[in-house]
Design an enzyme around this catalytic site. Sequence first.
Site, mmCIF file in Angstrom:
data_model
loop_
_atom_site.group_PDB
_atom_site.id
_atom_site.type_symbol
_atom_site.label_atom_id
_atom_site.label_comp_id
_atom_site.label_asym_id
_atom_site.label_seq_id
_atom_site.Cartn_x
_atom_site.Cartn_y
_atom_site.Cartn_z
ATOM 1 C CB SER A 46 -17.973 -11.889 8.814
ATOM 2 O OG SER A 46 -18.475 -11.849 10.129
ATOM 3 C CE LYS B 275 -9.975 -20.560 16.181
ATOM 4 N NZ LYS B 275 -11.275 -21.010 15.622
ATOM 5 C CG ASP C 137 -14.823 -14.549 16.351
ATOM 6 O OD1 ASP C 137 -15.938 -14.998 16.681
ATOM 7 O OD2 ASP C 137 -14.089 -15.108 15.514
#
Length: 429
Positions: free
Chosen positions: A197, A21, A311
């Site tokens: 991240s 995604k 995540d």
Amino acid sequence: MARVRIVPSKLKGEIKAPPSKSITHRAIICGGIADGISNIDNVVFSEDIIATLNGMKSFGANDITKAYTHTNIRDNLTIKGNGKLEVIENTINCSESGSTLRFLIPLGALCDKEITYTGRGKLIERPLEQYYKIFNEQNIEYSNQNNKLPLIVKGRLNPGDFKLKGDISSQFITGLMLALPLLEGDSRILLTTELESKGYVDLTMDILKRFSIEIENNDYNEFYIKGNQKYQSNSIRVEGDFSQAAFWLVAGLLGKNIKCRDIHKDSLQGDKAILNIIKSMKGNINIKNDYIQTKESLTKGATVDASQCPDLVPVVAALGAVSRGTTTIINAERLRIKESDRLKAIATELNKLGADIKETKDGLRIEGKDRLNGGEVDSWNDHRIAMALGIISIKCSKEVIINNSDVVKKSYPHFWDDFQKLKGNIKYI
């Protein structure tokens, strides 16, 4: 509201990971800005991706063609851009997609037009202070409703130095990286804290390079971005998503044997960290060039630093709940401002099933058990919570009922279909 009833069974078989995604968002935006026709292969039209597609249509990328495959799940996408942004529709509905909102706000600020950004669910209160600070410094007009959407922005972004915190969300950095190359002057993004991240920023720079945009990275402390660059069209294939594949890799550890294809050990995705997490928890994992396979394992607790892979926390928490010893998840405080407070959500729902989990300020402390009981749980309107609860059903003694199970449409619309393909026993209520 949809619900699924799962009779516990050991999943097994072979599955193809859904496309990333994160990469799809970035490729659609780059293709929508670029001059010419871009082909994006291997796309799943989840709710988040549709939001970004519609957003780029609002910026003038109206010639978008979907080429459906025989499976009607993974499709091809053709986008014809004209090399510039123009406001066709001045209200952009970002649905519940944080990426859509934070990526498109700086692009809209290139157009010097009044644009309204709307959304729903938890997105309306996701923090945007990093952008508000920039707007204040550059005299860009904006208004919101008590720091919530809708957000109205009018003004033009100017080149210069942009100071951002690196530990809030990499999405702000990506949003600026997408927009700043189109300005007339050069710019710098200066990080005032250590970057979390990093994998997502790496993905951004990689996709931008494929569309002929260059960014200089100075050890993740400073990014130098030349102005007057032009996006050039390209054709790319979206690789499999590690954040989604993680659910099946954990399912293989809890079940019998799952082989996951279309994920690659050399990927830039930060959620590739699931491979090392599984190893640290003594899981049986076999990493090959064209697939990754996990087998039933007696996993052990470990300390998991989630700063670079937030995540993964819901599914790692599920794994920890049925691993020997203690699993400690740290540096995950950002999860409290996702689609749900994911730390509270996963702890609450796993505990309902019989787990032993305590929240800390920035993570979770999990005392593992051999099995959980089962019962009725809720997804908290969060796709990753729903999927993690589905996977932990493998190790429950009684059936598991998940309320609001169709929330998976946000990122992985055919998750429950794939669950059934792997011999999962599901009934829709």
